[in-house]
Design a protein around this motif. Structure first.
Motif, PDB file in Angstrom:
ATOM      1  N   ASP A   1      70.517  50.385 -48.586  1.00 16.36           N
ATOM      2  CA  ASP A   1      70.959  49.259 -47.759  1.00 16.36           C
ATOM      3  C   ASP A   1      72.269  49.538 -47.043  1.00 16.36           C
ATOM      4  OD1 ASP A   1      70.560  46.681 -46.740  1.00 16.36           O
ATOM      5  OD2 ASP A   1      72.025  45.883 -48.134  1.00 16.36           O
TER       6      ASP A   1
ATOM      7  N   GLU B   1      61.877  42.872 -43.410  1.00 21.50           N
ATOM      8  CA  GLU B   1      62.340  43.789 -42.371  1.00 21.50           C
ATOM      9  C   GLU B   1      61.976  45.239 -42.673  1.00 21.50           C
ATOM     10  OE1 GLU B   1      66.512  43.066 -42.339  1.00 21.50           O
ATOM     11  OE2 GLU B   1      66.362  41.434 -40.889  1.00 21.50           O
ATOM     12  N   GLN B   2      61.702  45.531 -43.939  1.00 21.96           N
ATOM     13  CA  GLN B   2      61.383  46.906 -44.348  1.00 21.96           C
ATOM     14  C   GLN B   2      62.452  47.886 -43.849  1.00 21.96           C
ATOM     15  OE1 GLN B   2      58.115  48.108 -46.138  1.00 21.96           O
ATOM     16  NE2 GLN B   2      58.960  46.170 -46.837  1.00 21.96           N
ATOM     17  N   ASP B   3      63.728  47.529 -44.067  1.00 24.22           N
ATOM     18  CA  ASP B   3      64.809  48.366 -43.554  1.00 24.22           C
ATOM     19  C   ASP B   3      65.653  48.982 -44.662  1.00 24.22           C
ATOM     20  OD1 ASP B   3      66.052  46.093 -44.471  1.00 24.22           O
ATOM     21  OD2 ASP B   3      67.390  45.888 -42.732  1.00 24.22           O
ATOM     22  N   LYS B   4      65.130  48.948 -45.881  1.00 27.24           N
ATOM     23  CA  LYS B   4      65.897  49.504 -46.994  1.00 27.24           C
ATOM     24  C   LYS B   4      65.301  50.804 -47.533  1.00 27.24           C
ATOM     25  CE  LYS B   4      68.075  45.287 -48.730  1.00 27.24           C
ATOM     26  NZ  LYS B   4      68.392  44.506 -49.932  1.00 27.24           N
TER      27      LYS B   4
ATOM     28  N   ASP C   1      60.675  48.946 -51.097  1.00 26.10           N
ATOM     29  CA  ASP C   1      61.414  48.011 -50.251  1.00 26.10           C
ATOM     30  C   ASP C   1      60.526  46.798 -49.983  1.00 26.10           C
ATOM     31  OD1 ASP C   1      62.890  46.678 -48.393  1.00 26.10           O
ATOM     32  OD2 ASP C   1      62.735  48.199 -46.834  1.00 26.10           O
TER      33      ASP C   1
ATOM     34  N   HIS D   1      71.825  56.567 -43.049  1.00 29.10           N
ATOM     35  CA  HIS D   1      71.214  55.643 -42.095  1.00 29.10           C
ATOM     36  C   HIS D   1      72.188  54.516 -41.763  1.00 29.10           C
ATOM     37  CE1 HIS D   1      67.705  52.650 -41.126  1.00 29.10           C
ATOM     38  NE2 HIS D   1      68.486  52.881 -40.103  1.00 29.10           N
ATOM     39  N   LYS D   2      72.205  53.475 -42.596  1.00 34.87           N
ATOM     40  CA  LYS D   2      73.152  52.379 -42.373  1.00 34.87           C
ATOM     41  C   LYS D   2      74.471  52.778 -43.038  1.00 34.87           C
ATOM     42  CE  LYS D   2      70.244  49.216 -43.965  1.00 34.87           C
ATOM     43  NZ  LYS D   2      69.723  47.886 -44.336  1.00 34.87           N
TER      44      LYS D   2
END
Length: 723
Positions: free
Chosen positions: A530, A523-526, A519, A552-553
């Protein structure tokens, strides 16, 4: 005393007999008179080897009529005594020798197994001078055929040198009914296990595809048997064969399986209809996807089969264009001039990126600095770095230990520039279907479906852009690095019928958590992918009977506060241990019913910026933060808008929510509450905007579960891929 008396009797008897013979009398002493006795003898002759006689029956050791045997042919004609056999004398053949490799001997000619004159050979010029035995030829090396011979039990390789000797003899090892040697055992009558499901049926049995298998089916009341496509018949685990038949009307069916010359038929199989409740089918003139509303393929539909083995080689002509590989076929769907059904057999995987240890490497920062364009030499505001470039520069490699590379997927990182920041975004292993809409073409009348229990996508996903009448069903999505299955349009209207992309039906799928090993976003949110199911700028959507497991998402409606999405239904979904976004929604008018939220760890419903959710007959089971509403950050039609939730007949177990002017729970299904939705403030009681049964004041949907206690029991059984 008994012995004396016995002798006395004998003496008296003898004296009396003698006196009678001489004409005299014998005087018996008075003391012995009481001992006088008349003897009685048996009429049966007894014998020994010389005489026969009769024994007294009144006392022991007294015999009479002793006579020698009178033989005729070795047998006494009086008593039956037989003379014993004479002693046998063996005789041997004088002029016959028998032998083996070490000795010779003369056999007996009297029939007994005894020999004479046994001795070792005396060879001269290789021949025994006594018996004639010849020494064998020098040692022979046997040669064997490469072809098998067999009987019903074993197989072997025969000699080709003329000797009856074999090699590699062993019992048959069967795969199904066939052995590697070519022997096929007679197939005994086999049993099939058949069952129906929504618009399909299946059968399983023990066996093998060797020798060919055919499967046919027939609807009750019809005379014609229809043969199933061979791609639907395949080997599964444990030596089992499975056949699925899909695209059926609801009704009663029979299935017939022929294998190894045997045919088994099972009847009375109930096939059900899919639940087409919800906005995707509301007001639709025809079925959503490539199937009609009765479950059968639309006229002229093209059916394409793909598996892990054929993912990069499968061929199809789409809209006159020859396409090779599943990604090329999917990408070409907007060009198709007829309905398309893509059937996925088993799991299709893509190679994954290897992990990067961010604790030891500043790969992202180094890459940004090394590739920042100078103001003088470059004026690009955005640059793309492909997978090939990243690998060549040594930043990462692909892990193909489980799945090989799937040709054609997106493989880019993006470096965006503005006056304040430089950052990466990534789009790994995503199949984009419809990259633009300048020609007005859409992926239209398309169904992508998994066959059986084990169909799915691993380490990649799909994003539809500009889609009309698309259905995705019965697939398992796992370890997707970007989106699992997402849809987006281009127009952003505030009227139901102003959208260019619409009629999307996503149902009976299973979603596991995504996984992104590299990732590169700031944001390091993947790290968990995604998004499982994201939708924006669309209208008339149904998301139903899906099973989300620790995602998660999980779901998104609208990518920003000013992204319009209209007419969305979520029903009969099972959210198990999910983290968030069930869904996170903006702007849309949404109906949610019979969903089961279990053990959510962050937020269930997050309704923002003009979104309006009518939530009925749902069950929140220890689900953290079940309902929240937020004010949008951007203005829509001149103002920032609140999200709003209307709750009717729901269960909140071990959890609660904060009621507010934007979260209203009511016991009156017809209650109307003012809200900021731009499409319809009161859509849930408006038969023109919603599937509303005004006469009965209820939502006009099939299979509505009104007993809340049944939801935790039934939804896990109904949601997800075929059980």
């Amino acid at each position: 005393m008994k012995t004396v008396n016995k002798n006395l009797k004998r003496i008296i008897a003898a004296a009396t007999a003698l006196a009678a013979a001489c004409g005299a009398a014998v005087a018996i002493p008075a003391s012995y008179a009481e001992e006088a006795h008349r003897h009685v003898f048996s009429e049966v002759l007894e014998f020994d080897g010389r005489n026969h006689y009769r024994s007294a029956v009144c006392c022991e050791d007294l015999i009479t009529d002793v006579q020698p045997h009178n033989y005729v042919n070795g047998k006494c004609v009086s008593c039956g005594y037989e003379l014993p056999e004479p002693v046998h004398e063996h005789s041997f053949k004088d002029d016959v020798w028998e032998y083996d490799g070490a000795s010779h001997w003369r056999p007996s000619d009297c029939g007994h197994k005894i020999v004479a004159d046994a001795a070792g050979h005396s060879f001269k010029d290789g021949v025994c001078v006594d018996c004639g035995y010849s020494l064998p030829e020098p040692e022979h090396r046997h040669e064997y055929s490469s072809e098998w011979e067999y009987d019903a039990v074993n197989h072997w390789r025969p000699s080709v040198c003329g000797h009856f000797i074999v090699k590699d003899i062993a019992p048959h090892a069967f795969s199904g009914a066939a052995c590697e040697c070519g022997y096929t055992k007679e197939v005994e009558a086999f049993e099939i296990t058949a069952s129906g499901y929504n618009e399909g049926l299946c059968a399983e049995w023990n066996g093998s595809l060797t020798g060919g298998v055919t499967v046919s089916y027939r609807e009750k009341g019809k005379n014609e048997w229809v043969q199933a496509d061979t791609e639907l018949i395949r080997e599964i685990d444990g030596g089992r064969i499975r056949a699925d038949v899909v695209g059926l009307k609801a009704g009663e069916y029979s299935i017939s399986v022929t294998s190894g010359g045997k045919t088994v038929t099972q009847s009375g199989i109930a096939v059900l209809a899919h639940d087409r409740s919800g906005y995707a089918h509301f007001g639709a003139a025809e079925g959503v996807g490539a199937y009609k509303d009765d479950g059968t393929p639309k006229d002229g539909a093209q059916i394409i089969y793909v598996s892990e083995a054929t993912k990069n080689t499968v061929k199809a002509k789409i809209g006159g264009t020859d396409c090779t590989g599943i990604v090329k076929i999917l990408s070409a769907l907007p060009k198709s001039d007829r309905p398309v059904i893509i059937r996925i057999i088993g799991t299709i995987g893509a190679a994954a990126w290897n992990e990067i240890d961010y604790g030891k490497s500043s790969v992202t920062a180094d890459y940004v600095v090394a590739n920042t364009p100078s103001a003088k030499s470059e004026t690009l505001e955005k640059r793309k770095y492909t997978m090939t470039e990243l690998i060549e520069k040594g930043f990462n490699t692909l892990d193909e230990s489980v799945y090989t590379e799937l040709d054609g997927l997106s493989d880019m990182s993006y470096m965006n520039y503005d006056s304040s920041k430089k950052e990466f975004d990534s789009c790994w292993n995503n199949c984009v279907i419809g990259s633009g809409n300048t020609d007005g073409k859409f992926a239209e009348h398309v169904t992508i479906e998994g066959i059986g229990k084990d169909a799915g996508l691993a380490q990649w996903g799909m994003t539809f852009r500009y889609a009309k009448s698309v259905e995705v069903r019965n697939l398992t999505f796992d370890d997707y690095t970007e989106d699992a299955c997402s849809f987006e349009g281009s127009k952003n209207p505030t009227a139901f019928n102003g959208f260019d992309s619409s009629r999307i039906w996503l149902h009976n799928c299973t979603f596991y958590e995504g996984y992104n090993a590299w990732d590169v976003c700031n944001e390091q949110d993947k790290g968990d992918g995604d998004g499982s199911t994201d939708f924006k700028k669309l209208a008339y959507l149904t998301i139903s009977y899906n099973h989300y497991i620790e995602t998660h998402k999980t779901g998104l409606i609208g990518g920003g506060d000013d992204h319009m999405t209209a007419a969305v239904t979520f029903h009969h979904n099972y959210y198990q241990g999910c983290k968030s976004r069930l869904p996170l929604a903006r702007a849309a008018n949404m109906h949610m019913y019979n969903n089961y939220y279990q053990g959510t760890t962050s937020t269930c419903l997050s309704i923002r910026s003009g979104g309006y959710a009518f939530v009925e007959y749902c069950y929140f089971d220890n689900a953290k933060n079940p309902v929240e509403t937020l004010l949008g950050t951007k203005e829509v039609e001149g103002k920032k808008r609140w999200g709003f939730v209307k709750i009717y007949n729901c269960e909140f177990r071990k959890i609660s929510y904060a009621a507010s002017e934007h979260v209203k729970e009511t016991t009156d299904r017809t209650a109307r509450f003012e809200n900021d939705n731009v499409f319809s403030q009161y859509f849930d009681t408006d038969a023109a905007a919603f599937y509303y049964d005004a006469a009965n004041a209820r939502s006009d949907v099939a299979g509505l579960i009104t007993d809340l206690n049944e939801i935790p029991v039934l939804i896990p059984k109904l949601a997800g891929v075929i059980k």
